[in-house]
Design a protein around this motif. Sequence first.
Motif, mmCIF file in Angstrom:
data_model
loop_
_atom_site.group_PDB
_atom_site.id
_atom_site.type_symbol
_atom_site.label_atom_id
_atom_site.label_comp_id
_atom_site.label_asym_id
_atom_site.label_seq_id
_atom_site.Cartn_x
_atom_site.Cartn_y
_atom_site.Cartn_z
ATOM 1 N N GLN A 7 0.826 -1.202 0.000
ATOM 2 C CA GLN A 7 0.000 0.000 0.000
ATOM 3 C C GLN A 7 0.864 1.258 0.000
ATOM 4 O O GLN A 7 0.551 2.251 -0.659
ATOM 5 C CB GLN A 7 -0.910 -0.005 1.227
ATOM 6 N N LEU A 8 1.986 1.185 0.716
ATOM 7 C CA LEU A 8 2.927 2.308 0.732
ATOM 8 C C LEU A 8 3.526 2.543 -0.644
ATOM 9 O O LEU A 8 3.680 3.684 -1.093
ATOM 10 C CB LEU A 8 4.029 2.035 1.754
ATOM 11 N N ARG A 9 3.849 1.455 -1.323
ATOM 12 C CA ARG A 9 4.389 1.578 -2.675
ATOM 13 C C ARG A 9 3.357 2.213 -3.615
ATOM 14 O O ARG A 9 3.678 3.104 -4.397
ATOM 15 C CB ARG A 9 4.808 0.211 -3.217
ATOM 16 N N ARG A 10 2.113 1.742 -3.528
ATOM 17 C CA ARG A 10 1.065 2.281 -4.399
ATOM 18 C C ARG A 10 0.835 3.769 -4.110
ATOM 19 O O ARG A 10 0.588 4.554 -5.027
ATOM 20 C CB ARG A 10 -0.246 1.511 -4.186
ATOM 21 N N GLN A 11 0.923 4.118 -2.837
ATOM 22 C CA GLN A 11 0.742 5.520 -2.471
ATOM 23 C C GLN A 11 1.860 6.377 -3.072
ATOM 24 O O GLN A 11 1.614 7.491 -3.545
ATOM 25 C CB GLN A 11 0.731 5.661 -0.949
ATOM 26 N N HIS A 12 3.073 5.842 -3.053
ATOM 27 C CA HIS A 12 4.213 6.562 -3.628
ATOM 28 C C HIS A 12 4.008 6.755 -5.137
ATOM 29 O O HIS A 12 4.256 7.850 -5.672
ATOM 30 C CB HIS A 12 5.504 5.786 -3.366
ATOM 31 N N ILE A 13 3.518 5.723 -5.818
ATOM 32 C CA ILE A 13 3.262 5.825 -7.256
ATOM 33 C C ILE A 13 2.134 6.814 -7.528
ATOM 34 O O ILE A 13 2.234 7.650 -8.441
ATOM 35 C CB ILE A 13 2.912 4.439 -7.837
ATOM 36 N N ASP A 14 1.072 6.746 -6.738
ATOM 37 C CA ASP A 14 -0.062 7.666 -6.920
ATOM 38 C C ASP A 14 0.371 9.113 -6.685
ATOM 39 O O ASP A 14 -0.066 10.022 -7.404
ATOM 40 C CB ASP A 14 -1.211 7.300 -5.978
ATOM 41 N N ASN A 15 1.194 9.322 -5.686
ATOM 42 C CA ASN A 15 1.696 10.679 -5.420
ATOM 43 C C ASN A 15 2.510 11.196 -6.604
ATOM 44 O O ASN A 15 2.425 12.374 -6.973
ATOM 45 C CB ASN A 15 2.552 10.691 -4.155
ATOM 46 N N TYR A 16 3.305 10.314 -7.176
ATOM 47 C CA TYR A 16 4.107 10.683 -8.352
ATOM 48 C C TYR A 16 3.207 11.042 -9.529
ATOM 49 O O TYR A 16 3.408 12.071 -10.191
ATOM 50 C CB TYR A 16 5.031 9.526 -8.730
ATOM 51 N N LYS A 17 2.205 10.210 -9.791
ATOM 52 C CA LYS A 17 1.293 10.457 -10.913
ATOM 53 C C LYS A 17 0.538 11.766 -10.727
ATOM 54 O O LYS A 17 0.368 12.544 -11.673
ATOM 55 C CB LYS A 17 0.325 9.282 -11.055
ATOM 56 N N ASN A 18 0.076 12.019 -9.510
ATOM 57 C CA ASN A 18 -0.628 13.274 -9.234
ATOM 58 C C ASN A 18 0.296 14.473 -9.406
ATOM 59 O O ASN A 18 -0.132 15.531 -9.885
ATOM 60 C CB ASN A 18 -1.198 13.261 -7.812
ATOM 61 N N ALA A 19 1.547 14.299 -9.022
ATOM 62 C CA ALA A 19 2.521 15.390 -9.167
ATOM 63 C C ALA A 19 2.751 15.722 -10.641
ATOM 64 O O ALA A 19 2.839 16.898 -11.017
ATOM 65 C CB ALA A 19 3.841 15.013 -8.495
ATOM 66 N N ILE A 20 2.826 14.694 -11.482
ATOM 67 C CA ILE A 20 3.023 14.915 -12.918
ATOM 68 C C ILE A 20 1.836 15.667 -13.510
ATOM 69 O O ILE A 20 2.002 16.634 -14.280
ATOM 70 C CB ILE A 20 3.223 13.573 -13.657
ATOM 71 N N ILE A 21 0.620 15.239 -13.153
ATOM 72 C CA ILE A 21 -0.585 15.916 -13.653
ATOM 73 C C ILE A 21 -0.602 17.372 -13.200
ATOM 74 O O ILE A 21 -0.938 18.284 -13.974
ATOM 75 C CB ILE A 21 -1.857 15.193 -13.169
ATOM 76 N N ASP A 22 -0.241 17.614 -11.954
ATOM 77 C CA ASP A 22 -0.203 18.989 -11.437
ATOM 78 C C ASP A 22 0.823 19.839 -12.192
ATOM 79 O O ASP A 22 0.569 21.011 -12.492
ATOM 80 C CB ASP A 22 0.140 18.989 -9.944
ATOM 81 N N ILE A 23 1.973 19.247 -12.482
ATOM 82 C CA ILE A 23 3.016 19.984 -13.214
ATOM 83 C C ILE A 23 2.513 20.389 -14.593
ATOM 84 O O ILE A 23 2.710 21.530 -15.035
ATOM 85 C CB ILE A 23 4.292 19.123 -13.324
ATOM 86 N N ILE A 24 1.867 19.465 -15.302
ATOM 87 C CA ILE A 24 1.352 19.758 -16.645
ATOM 88 C C ILE A 24 0.258 20.816 -16.577
ATOM 89 O O ILE A 24 0.226 21.761 -17.381
ATOM 90 C CB ILE A 24 0.835 18.477 -17.314
ATOM 91 N N ASN A 25 -0.656 20.673 -15.609
ATOM 92 C CA ASN A 25 -1.745 21.646 -15.465
ATOM 93 C C ASN A 25 -1.223 23.031 -15.115
ATOM 94 O O ASN A 25 -1.648 24.038 -15.708
ATOM 95 C CB ASN A 25 -2.731 21.179 -14.388
ATOM 96 N N ASN A 26 -0.308 23.087 -14.162
ATOM 97 C CA ASN A 26 0.221 24.384 -13.736
ATOM 98 C C ASN A 26 1.008 25.058 -14.850
ATOM 99 O O ASN A 26 0.905 26.280 -15.058
ATOM 100 C CB ASN A 26 1.108 24.211 -12.498
ATOM 101 N N ASN A 27 1.811 24.284 -15.568
ATOM 102 C CA ASN A 27 2.582 24.816 -16.682
ATOM 103 C C ASN A 27 1.651 25.380 -17.759
ATOM 104 O O ASN A 27 1.891 26.470 -18.299
ATOM 105 C CB ASN A 27 3.469 23.711 -17.254
ATOM 106 N N THR A 28 0.582 24.648 -18.041
ATOM 107 C CA THR A 28 -0.374 25.082 -19.065
ATOM 108 C C THR A 28 -1.148 26.307 -18.617
ATOM 109 O O THR A 28 -1.391 27.231 -19.410
ATOM 110 C CB THR A 28 -1.347 23.931 -19.400
ATOM 111 N N ASN A 29 -1.542 26.343 -17.338
ATOM 112 C CA ASN A 29 -2.272 27.503 -16.820
ATOM 113 C C ASN A 29 -1.440 28.774 -16.918
ATOM 114 O O ASN A 29 -1.946 29.835 -17.307
ATOM 115 C CB ASN A 29 -2.677 27.262 -15.365
ATOM 116 N N VAL A 30 -0.162 28.673 -16.575
ATOM 117 C CA VAL A 30 0.718 29.846 -16.663
ATOM 118 C C VAL A 30 0.899 30.267 -18.123
ATOM 119 O O VAL A 30 0.877 31.458 -18.451
ATOM 120 C CB VAL A 30 2.083 29.559 -16.006
ATOM 121 N N LEU A 31 1.067 29.279 -19.002
ATOM 122 C CA LEU A 31 1.219 29.577 -20.424
ATOM 123 C C LEU A 31 0.032 30.375 -20.947
ATOM 124 O O LEU A 31 0.196 31.394 -21.628
ATOM 125 C CB LEU A 31 1.369 28.284 -21.227
#
Length: 223
Positions: A7-31
């Motif tokens: 469960q800890l491993r899955r949480q780490h992967i989910d956190n990573y995936k959410n971070a990537i989505i946030d990076i793309i969204n934030n980059n696009t919003n600023v653009l």
Amino acid sequence: MNDALEQLRRQHIDNYKNAIIDIINNNTNVLVEEDIMSLLRKPPLDSMDLIKTKFLDLAKKNKIILNTDELSNMIDNYRSNLMNEVLNIKDIRVKELTKEFKKIKYEDNEVFKLNKKDFTKVDKDIKKLLKDQLGNSYNTFILKNIDNIYSEDVDSNIRNSINTNISKYINGSYQRQLLENFDIKVLVKDTTLINSIKEQNERYLFTINNSRILNDLDNNLEN
């Protein structure tokens, strides 16, 4: 114990995936909301308003006075509609850049990557959207309302001359300069996004490879 570690491993992967989505969204919003909108907003000074200045210069050249209230209102409506339509760039860019994201299984240290070639289609699409909307907004909010800026005694030949010159300017050098600046801002944000995702990948992989708990999980599963 293994269930808790998994469960800890899955949480780490989910956190990573959410971070990537946030990076793309934030980059696009600023653009869109900062970089692109800065090209379209009404300038803080009238002397910086290229469209309005062009109208007034042509009026002076032809020795007529324009209704400046109507002129400002017409240009403001043009810009407001253009900025509203350009917000669609957000959805287009995020959808295109994340279309392969959910296909990754994130096994064996697999990560999401973006390269310069991944931006080719989306950059072309959003530039086309902006270019098309520049023409549509001009036709709807300037061309159809341009007669409102003239007094009734202005000769039709003068009106036609000014209208023709404005059309050539907005659809010509004004549009070219705007799209060139657009290309520069998009390129900068594309490069920033590539680097931001690389940094996130490095943090994610570092944790996987150096976490004692996650490594213990791997050893337990193998045994």
